[in-house]
Design an enzyme around this catalytic site. Structure first.
Site, mmCIF file in Angstrom:
data_model
loop_
_atom_site.group_PDB
_atom_site.id
_atom_site.type_symbol
_atom_site.label_atom_id
_atom_site.label_comp_id
_atom_site.label_asym_id
_atom_site.label_seq_id
_atom_site.Cartn_x
_atom_site.Cartn_y
_atom_site.Cartn_z
ATOM 1 N N ASP A 120 9.032 -0.099 17.042
ATOM 2 C CA ASP A 120 8.563 1.271 17.286
ATOM 3 C C ASP A 120 9.750 2.214 17.398
ATOM 4 O OD1 ASP A 120 6.156 3.045 18.187
ATOM 5 O OD2 ASP A 120 7.712 3.429 19.664
ATOM 6 N N ASP B 30 6.316 7.456 28.942
ATOM 7 C CA ASP B 30 7.202 6.304 29.137
ATOM 8 C C ASP B 30 8.337 6.541 30.143
ATOM 9 O OD1 ASP B 30 5.935 4.440 27.209
ATOM 10 O OD2 ASP B 30 6.497 6.001 25.776
ATOM 11 N N GLU C 236 10.678 5.129 14.522
ATOM 12 C CA GLU C 236 10.702 6.569 14.801
ATOM 13 C C GLU C 236 12.108 7.146 14.659
ATOM 14 O OE1 GLU C 236 8.656 6.293 18.486
ATOM 15 O OE2 GLU C 236 10.446 6.171 19.724
ATOM 16 N N HIS D 163 2.662 0.746 25.218
ATOM 17 C CA HIS D 163 3.970 0.653 24.548
ATOM 18 C C HIS D 163 4.854 -0.204 25.446
ATOM 19 C CE1 HIS D 163 7.635 1.620 22.475
ATOM 20 N NE2 HIS D 163 8.040 2.532 23.338
ATOM 21 N N GLY E 57 -3.734 11.701 28.843
ATOM 22 C CA GLY E 57 -3.218 12.455 27.705
ATOM 23 C C GLY E 57 -3.803 11.913 26.421
HETATM 24 P P1 NAD Z 1 0.710 11.983 27.014
HETATM 25 O O1 NAD Z 1 1.990 12.689 27.279
HETATM 26 O O2 NAD Z 1 -0.240 12.494 25.988
HETATM 27 O O3 NAD Z 1 -0.127 11.926 28.393
HETATM 28 C C1 NAD Z 1 0.441 11.527 29.595
HETATM 29 C C2 NAD Z 1 -0.564 11.684 30.736
HETATM 30 O O4 NAD Z 1 0.037 11.242 31.937
HETATM 31 C C3 NAD Z 1 -1.033 13.108 30.976
HETATM 32 O O5 NAD Z 1 -2.425 13.098 31.225
HETATM 33 C C4 NAD Z 1 -0.317 13.491 32.274
HETATM 34 O O6 NAD Z 1 -1.043 14.413 33.036
HETATM 35 C C5 NAD Z 1 -0.261 12.156 32.979
HETATM 36 N N1 NAD Z 1 0.758 12.061 33.989
HETATM 37 C C6 NAD Z 1 1.997 12.598 34.006
HETATM 38 N N2 NAD Z 1 2.627 12.262 35.138
HETATM 39 C C7 NAD Z 1 1.771 11.486 35.858
HETATM 40 C C8 NAD Z 1 1.847 10.827 37.114
HETATM 41 N N3 NAD Z 1 2.938 10.919 37.870
HETATM 42 N N4 NAD Z 1 0.770 10.100 37.529
HETATM 43 C C9 NAD Z 1 -0.338 10.002 36.779
HETATM 44 N N5 NAD Z 1 -0.455 10.620 35.572
HETATM 45 C C10 NAD Z 1 0.587 11.352 35.129
HETATM 46 O O7 NAD Z 1 1.052 10.447 26.770
HETATM 47 P P2 NAD Z 1 0.599 9.506 25.541
HETATM 48 O O8 NAD Z 1 1.178 10.020 24.274
HETATM 49 O O9 NAD Z 1 -0.862 9.260 25.654
HETATM 50 O O10 NAD Z 1 1.398 8.181 25.891
HETATM 51 C C11 NAD Z 1 0.965 7.264 26.893
HETATM 52 C C12 NAD Z 1 1.457 5.879 26.507
HETATM 53 O O11 NAD Z 1 0.850 5.487 25.280
HETATM 54 C C13 NAD Z 1 2.957 5.781 26.294
HETATM 55 O O12 NAD Z 1 3.380 4.524 26.747
HETATM 56 C C14 NAD Z 1 3.089 5.877 24.789
HETATM 57 O O13 NAD Z 1 4.264 5.270 24.295
HETATM 58 C C15 NAD Z 1 1.856 5.123 24.345
HETATM 59 N N6 NAD Z 1 1.364 5.410 22.996
HETATM 60 C C16 NAD Z 1 1.135 6.696 22.600
HETATM 61 C C17 NAD Z 1 0.628 6.931 21.337
HETATM 62 C C18 NAD Z 1 0.294 8.327 20.878
HETATM 63 O O14 NAD Z 1 -0.205 8.453 19.768
HETATM 64 N N7 NAD Z 1 0.497 9.389 21.631
HETATM 65 C C19 NAD Z 1 0.384 5.863 20.457
HETATM 66 C C20 NAD Z 1 0.594 4.557 20.908
HETATM 67 C C21 NAD Z 1 1.096 4.358 22.186
HETATM 68 MG MG MG Z 2 5.174 3.689 16.679
HETATM 69 MG MG MG Z 3 7.238 5.503 19.990
#
Ligand code: NAD
Ligand code: MG
Ligand code: MG
Ligand code: MG
Ligand code: MG
Length: 332
Positions: free
Chosen positions: A191, A83, A195, A108, A26
């Site tokens: 975090d 998460d 938020e 995270h 993602g």
């Molecule tokens: P997202 O929702 O954008 O993507 C999640 C991905 O996981 C998708 O590709 C989905 O297809 C895949 N997925 C779902 N179920 C699955 C499974 N059972 N097995 C394998 N893959 C599966 O998530 P994100 O926003 O990239 O967040 C991922 C992590 O990064 C989290 O821990 C989040 O807290 C952290 N994070 C996100 C951001 C952000 O800007 N989005 C910033 C810092 C940290």
């Molecule tokens: Mg944050």
């Molecule tokens: Mg957060």
């Protein structure tokens, strides 16, 4: 003061000599996987059968396997699935294939901080979290720059886990901008607090209350929308560029005076006391446990809150007004 690490503090060859599995593709997953690959790291993406991201990752030249297979092959596993499902993915696809000396990485700290995931003592547990959305992380990397990251080690089985985390951060461009050392506890609690109290919860409630106050007093919803929601972007952009100082430099003296005299009446002692309570519920695990219970129950309250806001006058007014502004959300 925070400890900062740059490119010269990090050894890229450490991560280049490992095999990395990125689980999830993602926002963060795609940025990490593509930039690791472009940094000469052996990377595979772990996605479940039927994931819509599979085709995209393959199109972008990455090898995709089932999550369990990716973990089997790799010795560094970065968990970038949402998460609330990380614990399930851990039980089903990670834990059975973890080997002594592997490193488990997160973007995270939630699942480690609240013990939803309990890795064995024989693996490193690290965090590399860019302070920006994945698309910015990837774009900055491609432009030869980087998004600052925070990095942490929860469990240092190898006695070199932080060097590994820095090496990973270097491979996604983080050390070009700077990496700040933190802990899983500090990252997770700040975090969640940020938020809830400020970025999402605080701001959304402030906008709603301001809008409702004007509309109840008889002003037109369209005018209230512009004043209480739309213009927020101008203010936040100024703060982002130059803190409160630049915002106050840019707005009128009248607006600045109103800021000083009225702001503290809105965010008053009662609000600050409530913030402390919210922080307390984050620190003692109440928030995280309630959220996991809500998620497992199928999101009943979450759906109810979402629906109520989607049906509100604020939402319908915004929908109508944004159609008048061709430059807003062009790829909607
Ligand atoms: P997202 O929702 O954008 O993507 C999640 C991905 O996981 C998708 O590709 C989905 O297809 C895949 N997925 C779902 N179920 C699955 C499974 N059972 N097995 C394998 N893959 C599966 O998530 P994100 O926003 O990239 O967040 C991922 C992590 O990064 C989290 O821990 C989040 O807290 C952290 N994070 C996100 C951001 C952000 O800007 N989005 C910033 C810092 C940290
Ligand atoms: Mg944050
Ligand atoms: Mg957060
Ligand atoms: Mg393995
Ligand atoms: Mg105005």
């Amino acid at each position: 003061m925070a400890e900062l690490f740059y490119d010269d503090d990090a050894d890229l060859s450490i991560i280049q000599n490992r095999k990395v599995a990125v689980l999830g593709y993602g926002s963060q997953g795609h940025a990490h996987a593509l930039s690791l690959r472009d940094s000469g790291v052996d990377v595979r993406v772990g996605l479940h059968e039927g994931s819509k991201s599979r085709a995209k990752a393959e199109e972008q030249g990455l090898r995709v396997t089932a999550p369990a297979e990716a973990v089997q092959e790799a010795d560094v596993i970065m968990v970038l699935v949402p998460d609330p499902i990380q614990a399930k993915v851990y039980e089903e696809s990670i834990a059975p294939h973890l080997k002594d000396g592997d490193a488990l990485f997160f973007g995270h700290g939630l699942n480690i901080r609240y013990d939803f995931i309990k890795p064995p003592a024989s693996v490193d547990v690290c965090m590399v979290a860019p302070k920006g959305p994945g698309h910015l992380v990837r774009r900055q990397y491609e432009e030869g720059r980087g998004v600052p990251c925070i990095a942490a080690v929860e469990q240092d089985a190898s006695k070199s886990a932080f060097a590994l985390a820095l090496s990973y951060a270097k491979a996604i461009g983080g050390t070009r901008a700077g990496v700040i050392k933190t802990t899983f506890t500090e990252e997770t609690e700040t975090d969640l607090f940020g938020e809830q109290a400020v970025l999402c919860g605080g701001t959304a409630s402030l906008v709603k209350a301001g809008f409702d106050t004007l509309v109840e007093a008889g002003y037109q919803p369209e005018i209230a929308y512009f004043e209480c929601l739309h213009e927020l972007k101008l203010i936040v952009d100024l703060m982002y560029e130059g803190g409160l100082e630049k915002m106050r430099w840019s707005v009128s003296e009248t607006a600045e005076w109103g800021d000083y005299v009225s702001g503290p009446r809105i965010i008053n002692d009662q609000t600050r006391a409530e913030m402390k309570k919210i922080l307390g519920e984050i620190q003692d695990g109440t928030f995280a446990n309630n959220w996991m219970a809500e998620y497992k129950a199928g999101l009943p309250k979450y759906s109810e809150y979402k629906k109520a806001d989607e049906d509100s006058l604020l939402a319908t007014t915004g929908e109508k007004l944004r159609n008048l502004m061709s430059w807003v959300d062009e790829d909607k």
